[in-house]
Structure formats: C-alpha cells, structure tokens
Design a protein around this motif. Structure first.
Motif, short mmCIF file in Angstrom:
data_model
loop_
_atom_site.label_atom_id
_atom_site.label_comp_id
_atom_site.label_asym_id
_atom_site.label_seq_id
_atom_site.Cartn_x
_atom_site.Cartn_y
_atom_site.Cartn_z
N GLU A 415 -0.16 -2.17 -8.39
CA GLU A 415 -0.50 -3.15 -7.14
C GLU A 415 -1.79 -2.20 -6.45
N VAL A 416 -1.46 -0.71 -6.53
CA VAL A 416 -2.65 -0.23 -5.93
C VAL A 416 -3.89 -0.01 -6.91
N LEU A 419 -5.56 -3.40 -6.26
CA LEU A 419 -6.27 -3.49 -5.09
C LEU A 419 -7.44 -2.86 -5.11
N LEU A 422 -9.92 -5.07 -6.81
CA LEU A 422 -10.63 -6.04 -5.85
C LEU A 422 -11.53 -5.21 -5.02
N ARG A 423 -11.28 -4.00 -4.59
CA ARG A 423 -12.22 -3.38 -3.45
C ARG A 423 -13.42 -2.98 -3.89
N VAL A 430 -10.90 -6.29 1.57
CA VAL A 430 -9.38 -6.17 1.12
C VAL A 430 -8.70 -5.25 2.25
N ASP A 431 -9.11 -4.51 2.99
CA ASP A 431 -8.49 -3.65 3.78
C ASP A 431 -8.42 -4.60 5.28
N PRO A 434 -5.18 -7.37 4.21
CA PRO A 434 -4.32 -6.54 3.29
C PRO A 434 -3.27 -7.45 2.80
N GLN A 435 -2.56 -8.37 3.50
CA GLN A 435 -1.72 -9.25 3.02
C GLN A 435 -2.05 -10.31 2.05
N ALA A 437 -4.84 -10.09 0.24
CA ALA A 437 -5.35 -9.17 -1.00
C ALA A 437 -4.28 -8.83 -1.72
N ARG A 438 -2.84 -8.77 -1.37
CA ARG A 438 -1.59 -8.43 -2.19
C ARG A 438 -1.27 -9.77 -2.68
N VAL A 441 -3.29 -10.59 -5.64
CA VAL A 441 -2.92 -9.71 -7.01
C VAL A 441 -1.61 -10.45 -7.30
#
Length: 906
Positions: A415-416, A419, A422-423, A430-431, A434-435, A437-438, A441
């Motif tokens: 996941e990291v 993300l 995506l960033r 993304v920041d 965050p929810q 964005a996750r 994914v």
C-alpha cells in the motif's frame, strides 16, 4: 591424326594420343600459349608480336612469327605439305586461330563450377605456363594463379566447416609461403591451426602476414584477419563494434519495488567474467514487469558498455502469435549490426552466430513478454560476460532448473508504494484525501497499470475529488461477480474509456483492430477514415491518458491488456469494424505499391483495388524515403498479410505480398518473403486468380534465385510459365523465359543453348509488343550467356543494343547494369580501352543517382581493367577507393573481393 591435347596448368604440353611433343623454341611455346588461350578466336599478327615480345619487338619479329607457326604445325603433323594449315593452327583473314582449347584448364573450370574442388585442384601440375616467356604468359599466370588460390581457399573453408581442418594445413601453408600477404589464405591457415590445437603457430602466421603487409603495402591487416587473430588470443569470436541501444525509455517518476531493484541490480552487475547471468521477472498482467525491467536496465547502463538489446517476444499479445526464436534471433542480430544477407537460414545456425557475436561483449539482453522457456532458450548467450533479463506472465521454471536463472516474482504493490505511485502522478491530493486514496488502491488491486490509468484520469480533473472518483469506480464493480485482478483492470479501463470523448474512444477501439504490434499515425488515420492532423490530435489525447504510448516517431503501442480491451470494445461498440480493417489493409496495399514503384520503376504490376474515398495512401519523395517507411512498417505489413489470409480476404492476401517484392529482395527478407508469397499463393489458388498465382510463383522463383537456390528457383519459374500461357499473357511468358535463362546465368553451368533459345523467344515476344524495357532485360542476359559460350561478337552486339536502348528509355539504373556486362565482354575480347569506357560510364551513372555500393563496385571493375592495361598507379587509386567504400557500405563482401583481386602488382 589422333586426339590432340594442349595443357597449360604447369609447363606447356602438347600431346597426340598421349604422346608428348616438345616445342624446341621458348617463343614457339609463347605463340602456342597465346593462340590456345584465345581459342577459337582469331589473333592478329600484331597482337601475337605484342604478346610474345612486348613493347620492343625486333625488326625480324614478323618473319620469326611465321617461322614459329610453321614449326608448330609440323610438330603436330610432320608430313604436312608446305603452306598447308593442318589441324592445330589455321590462318584467318586477320591472323591465326588455334583449333584446340587448353584441355586441363577446361577440366579445372568444370570441376570447380560443379563444386568438386579437390578434384579441380588435382588438375594442376605446377605454375601455369611455367616454361613460357613473354608478357602475355606473365598476365595469364597471374590470372590462373588467382583462380587456383581461390579454389584452394574455397576447398579449405568447406573442409574446415566439415571438421577436416587437419587435412588442409599443409596445402594452406604452401600457399601462404608463396603468397604471404593473401589475407583470406592466411586467415584459413590460422583457423585450421587453431582448431588443431596449434595456437602458437596460428599466431605466428598472423605476425608474419602483418609484417609483410606493413613492409610491402604499408597497410595493416584487414578486419577479418584481425578478428581471427583476436579470436585465437581470447578463445572466442569477436563481433563488429556496433553498440546497440534498444531499451525503451524509462518510466518518469518510477517509484517502489526497491527490494526487487536492489536484488536485480546486485545479481546482474556481479557476474563473473565469461559467465552469463539470467534473471527472470514473472507476475500477472499489469503488475509492472516491463517497467521494472526497463528501469533496472537504465540503472545498469554503465555496467554494460557494449550496449543493450531489447525485444518484445509477444508471448501474450492478444491477436498475434509469440515471436518464433529464429525471427527473434534475426532481429537481435540485426541490432548487433550483422548483415542480414549473412544470416544462416536455420535456427541452430542463427543461435550459434548470436552466441559467437556476444562471446566477447558485455551486453544486457532484455527479453520482454516471453511465452515460455523454449522460446527464450535459443536467445541466451553462450560463454559471455553478458546478462539476460526476461519478463513473462508464466513462471519460467525451465530456465531456473536448466539455465540457473534467478527468479523474481512480482506481487501487487504494498500500500505504501501504491500510494507513492499515485502521489507521483496526482501529487498532494493523495495526502488531502488519504482514505479515498487507500480505497482507490484497493479497488485497483494495487496493480501499477490500473493505478496509472486511474490516476491519470484523476489528474485531468483538478476540481474533482478522489472520493467522487472512487465512488464511480466502486459502482462499476457492483456488476462484477468475482473481484480478481483482471476484473479490477477491466473496471478501471471501462471507467477511463467511458470518460473519453466519442471521437477519441472510437480511435482507441479502432487501434485494437490493428493486427500489428505498433500502428503508425498513417495506419490509425486510415482505420478511422480521418485526415492525419485529426488522427494525431486524437492519439495525443490517448497518450496523455496513458491508454497508448508513442514508442517511436508517429508509431504507437499499448499494454496487451489494453489492446485486448480495445479489441473487445471495437467488436461491441463499432458499427462496422470490418470496414475499418478493409480501410487499413487497402491503405497498406496502396502505400506499399507506391513505395515499390520508387524502388523498382518500370516493374509490371497488377492493378490495385479502388481506394476508399476517406483514405489517403502514404506518399514518398524519394526511393530512400520509401525504403525507410517500409522498414518502419515491416512488422505491421507482415501482420497485415497474415490477417488478410486468416480472415479469408484472398484479394488482399494475394496482392499485398506482391507489393513488397522489391523490399523483400533488396533488404534480404528471404524467409519472410517466401512465407508471405506462400500465403498469397494459397489465397490466389483459392480464389482462382491465375494472374496473381503466376506472379507469386515468379516472385518465389526470384527470391530463391537471389539466394542462389537455383533448383528451387527453376521449379517456380517452370510453374509460372504454363500459367502465363494459359491466360495468354505473353508479357508474363517472356518474363518467365528470361528468369529461366537467369537460372543458367546464375548457376554458370547447364544448357547454354536452351538458355539462349529462351531469351531469343522472350526477345521476340517483347519486340512484337514493342516493350523496350523487356527487350533490354532479354538482351542483357543474352550478353552474359553468349559471352560464356565464347560467341563474343554476338554478345558484344546484344550488349551494345541493350545499353543504347536503356539509354534512350531514360532507364539509367538498367543502363548502368548493362554497361557493366558489356564491359566484361570487352575484357574477354582484350579490348581494354572499350572495357574501361563502359565501366567509367556505369560509374558516372551510379554517382549521379547516388548508388554508392554500385559506385564502389565500378571502381573495382576499373581497377581490374587498369591492371590488365598496365596502368598500375591508377589501378592502386581505384582499388583503394573501392575498398574504402566497401568497408563502409558492405563489409561482408570485402574479404572475397580482395581474394578475387589478388596481390597488387609491384
């Protein structure tokens, strides 16, 4: 009188029924040598005096000549009445003629032409004409010695290839002792010695040759000899210094996969010398295998100073078969600078050449999208410091077990890292969410391809929230019964596809119908029936959305999952997909035909089907422009032919290969050409198109003949001939007759009279049709056939008329070829000033039209004539110019041409 025989391959010998007769005077032998070597042609008294005494004959030369002729006649027939001619030498209007040609020379030439090289060499008793004085004998000794040495080299090369290297060493050593600067002879001796475990002697032979070359000619050994020397020193084969750089561009902002990158870089950069390292990346479609491999290749560029090779093996391409290993090897060897004409025909031969070329290089070979280990195995280097990086959806267990490959299996991104990907595309959003964005994914199953497509869609809507886009994607997945990787990708694609403007979506799905791997801008425009400018605009939109990639100037491709999806949408959403394919194939046919007209103007062609109104074929400004287009589109053109044949479009399947005839021949695509002609032939037979059938048979014969497979060529020409006769096409019949005669010309053996009759019949056909170009082709072949039959006056007449007619037609390239044949007839007639004029005229044409390879060969022809005329300064200048050009333009022929020319006179 019994059987009379004159032999020249040693001391001059005359025998009657096996009993040897001895001419007592050296100049008697010189006179007989001139007449026998020129038999059955008449030699004037002036020519005989010049041949025997040279530039400073005595005042009594004419009387002495008469005395020698009489003595020779009485030697053969002691009871010959005074002033009678006898059976050996006859008096002609202009001088004398010998009735007997050299018997051993004829035997040598026949055996050599039939490939019986060892028997041919056994006809020699020593130095030709060894006891004959005079300038003519000196020139003939040089010419005949060259023929003997070439036969020795050909025999030795064949024996070494057959593993009989030990049997040739003594013969080669004697030849090198007599000819220390003959590089092919030295190279073969070095090869035979090294294969016999005598490396020290092989290296000594090189040093001796180099010393002689530098001392006598002031030049270093040629590249072939130097490569052989390096091979013996290093225990491998040295390849030419072409540095490939084929890896595609790296992904901008590549993120993640840190552990895999470190593992691959350590493995690939830590190889031991002479050990091939293989790493195999496997994983599902869209997981990022190719992106990772390309990224690693760019990181390791400095570790592989000899370059990087890249090939897409199309193991999982949706609408084409995996690339066969022999075709893959052809492409890889082309990337290494290997002349395609030098490639072996079989897989084992190509694989062996590939391993040899890479043996002393440090190259990274990236084999992308492999189907299985069997496809990959022939593409692996042998003993080398190179490395191989393979990607595949399959686990290549065979490579791991038998080849020691290191496997790296890719899973979805953590996941990291997902993300982070995506960033890299949508930045701070993304920041900010965050929810969402996750969740994005998760919905994309952390597949890099799906994430990139989704993120790109997000990036073009700066005011849209991630949450809203996630909601749309989640709704798309409600209809999915099973949430696996494929459905995640399909849902993502569907989301992006439905967001496209209608005209852009149509371009996307039409690209999915293209049968080749990399559609061009022109092909895309033809499929859609759009102008180039509009097609380019739509493709730019697709590139910006990462739905397609521009991989080269105006050529596009996309991931095979996207290709599959585009094809599905074309079948679902396009009202008439078959019309788009018809437009595309017609565009390829008309464009290829336009290119062929520039490569070979004047060639007879079949009429083309009408082009749709909304399709404009490719246009070309020059033959070079046409050739560049054909090379860029080659793989697509082959795919188009295969698609037409598989889909039952017999007209296109038969006609498109015909439009590629010149390119197949000129670029030496013999295997592909024959395979495509075979597909076209099957289509022509199925549709009953006899004219196309005859043309395809003719073209198959031409490719076989160019390849020097004359038996196969003759088979297809013989099949074409009755087809032309059946449809009452005399033009085709005449061309088939010329081609059948061309088989004789190419073989150099066979029924010359039959070849002559074929050509005379063709000449009659083209004369009745007033087809002047056809007449030129027939007369040009007649020039060569008649020269070989020693009917030199007739050959001269046909050659002169052919050159004159070609000139009047403005067919400069054909005129130049005819002038070359005519020059060789003049050489045979010993009319060197006329021969020189012909070769100089051919040279002027080739300079004017920019044909540099032909220009180089013209310089070499002029060097031959200058040597015969004694113009040694100009000979050296022409020789130097010719080989300087050949080294640049076609290095493959340098060695054989140097060997044929022989040592330069001092």
């Amino acid at each position: 009188m019994g059987e009379l025989r004159v032999d020249v391959l040693g001391d001059l010998r005359i025998t009657v029924d096996g009993a040897r007769l001895e001419p007592c005077q050296p100049r008697q032998r010189a006179v007989l040598a001139v007449l026998a070597m020129r038999s059955p042609h008449s030699v004037s008294r002036a020519e005989l005096i010049d041949a025997v005494w040279g530039d400073d004959p005595p005042s009594s030369a004419s009387g002495s000549l008469h005395t020698y002729i009489s003595a020779l006649r009485r030697l053969v027939e002691p009871d010959l009445p005074s002033r009678a001619c006898g059976s050996l030498i006859v008096t002609t209007d202009s001088g004398y003629a010998c009735t007997v040609t050299p018997s051993d020379l004829s035997e040598f030439e026949t055996l050599r032409q039939n490939g019986q090289l060892r028997s041919a060499l056994d006809t020699w008793r020593g130095t030709a004409l060894s006891d004959v004085p005079g300038p003519f004998a000196e020139r003939q000794r040089a010419r005949l010695e060259e023929a003997r040495l070439t036969a020795i080299e050909d025999w030795a090369e064949a024996a070494i290839s057959a593993g009989e290297h030990g049997e040739v060493i003594d013969t080669l050593a004697r030849g090198v002792a007599d000819h220390p600067v003959r590089e092919r002879l030295v190279r073969l001796l070095m090869l035979a010695l090294s294969k016999s475990g005598r490396q020290a002697e092989a290296l000594a032979a090189f040093r001796t040759c180099r010393t002689a070359l530098v001392g006598q000619l002031g030049v270093e050994p040629g590249p072939e000899l130097q490569e052989q020397h390096a091979q013996i020193l290093q225990g491998g084969t040295v390849a030419r210094t072409v540095r490939p750089a084929q890896t595609t561009h790296d992904t901008i902002g590549f993120v993640g996969r840190d552990r895999e990158i470190a593992e691959l870089c350590a493995r690939l950069s830590g190889s031991e010398p002479r050990t091939v390292v293989i790493s195999a990346i496997d994983g599902t479609g869209g997981i990022g295998k190719t992106a990772l491999a390309v990224h690693v290749a760019h990181l390791l560029a400095d570790w592989f100073p000899d370059g990087q090779l890249f090939i897409d093996l199309q193991g999982f391409a949706p609408h084409s078969s995996p690339v066969p290993p022999d075709e893959a090897l052809r492409r890889l060897l082309a990337g290494l600078g290997i002349d395609q004409k030098a490639l072996p025909e079989d897989l084992d031969g190509r694989a062996g050449m590939y391993r040899s070329v890479l043996a002393d290089r440090r190259v990274l070979v990236l084999l992308d999208n492999a189907f299985n280990a069997e496809q990959v195995r022939p593409l692996l280097p042998g003993v080398s410091s190179s490395a191989v990086l393979v990607t595949s959806r399959n686990r290549l267990s065979g490579l791991v077990i038998s080849g020691g490959a290191h496997r790296v299996t890719l899973d979805v991104l953590p996941e990291v890292e997902a993300l982070g990907l995506l960033r890299s595309i949508i930045g701070h959003r993304v920041d900010a969410e965050p929810q969402a964005a996750r969740e994005l994914v998760r919905l994309c199953c952390a597949l890099p391809l799906a994430l990139r497509v989704a993120a790109e869609r997000v990036s073009i809507g700066p005011n849209r929230t991630l949450a809203a886009l996630v909601e749309e994607l989640a709704a798309e997945r409600l209809d999915v019964l099973e949430a696996d990787d494929t459905t995640a990708v399909r849902a993502t694609f569907s989301w992006s596809y439905r967001a496209l403007a209608p005209e852009v979506a149509r371009m996307f799905r039409l690209l999915g119908l293209h049968p080749g791997p990399a559609p061009s801008l022109g092909a895309a425009a033809a499929s859609a029936g759009l102008p180039l400018r509009e097609a380019r605009r739509l493709l730019d939109v697709l590139c910006a959305g990462h739905l397609v990639d521009e991989i080269a100037l105006r050529h596009y491709t996309f991931h095979d999952l996207l290709r599959t999806y585009a094809h599905e949408k074309a079948l679902d959403d396009e009202p008439t997909p078959e019309k788009a394919v018809d437009r595309l194939l017609c565009w390829y046919l008309h464009s290829a035909d336009a290119a062929d007209r520039l490569l070979f103007p004047g060639r007879r062609r079949m009429p083309l089907p009408e082009l749709p109104e909304d399709v404009a074929p490719q246009t070309f400004e020059s033959a070079d422009d046409a050739r560049a287009w054909l090379r860029a589109e080659y793989v697509n053109l082959i795919a188009a032919i295969k698609h037409a044949a598989a889909s039952g479009d017999t007209e296109l399947a038969a006609r498109l290969p015909l439009a590629l005839m010149s390119f197949f021949e000129f670029d030496s695509h013999f295997d592909d050409g024959l395979a495509m002609y075979r597909l076209g032939l099957d289509a022509a037979v199925a549709s009953g198109n006899r004219r196309a059938e005859a043309l395809l048979c003719n073209n198959m014969g031409i490719l076989h003949s160019v390849r020097r497979s004359y038996d196969d060529g003759e088979h297809w020409f013989q099949r074409a001939l009755p087809l032309w006769q059946e449809i009452s096409d005399e033009h085709g019949e005449g061309q088939a007759l010329i081609n059948l005669a061309g088989v004789y010309v190419g073989r150099g053996t066979g029924d010359a009279s039959a070849a002559e009759q074929h050509l005379l019949r063709a000449l009659d056909i083209f004369s009745r049709q007033d087809n002047q170009l056809g007449r030129v082709f027939a007369m040009t072949h007649l020039t060569t056939v008649l020269k070989r039959m020693q009917r030199l006056d007739e050959a001269l007449a046909y050659g002169m008329e052919a050159a004159s007619t070609a000139r009047s037609l403005g067919a400069e390239v054909i005129e130049a070829a005819t002038l070359g044949d005519l020059g060789r007839v003049h050489e045979e007639l010993r009319d060197f000033p006329a021969a020189l004029a012909c070769h100089e005229a051919a040279l002027a044409i080739h300079v004017r039209v920019g044909n540099q390879l032909r220009e180089a060969r013209d310089h070499l022809c002029i060097a031959y004539v200058c040597r015969d005329m004694g113009f040694y300064d100009r000979m050296r200048a022409e020789y130097t110019r010719a080989f300087a050009m050949l080294e640049q333009l076609n290095p493959a022929e340098v060695e054989s041409e140097r060997a044929a020319f022989g040592p330069l006179p001092s």
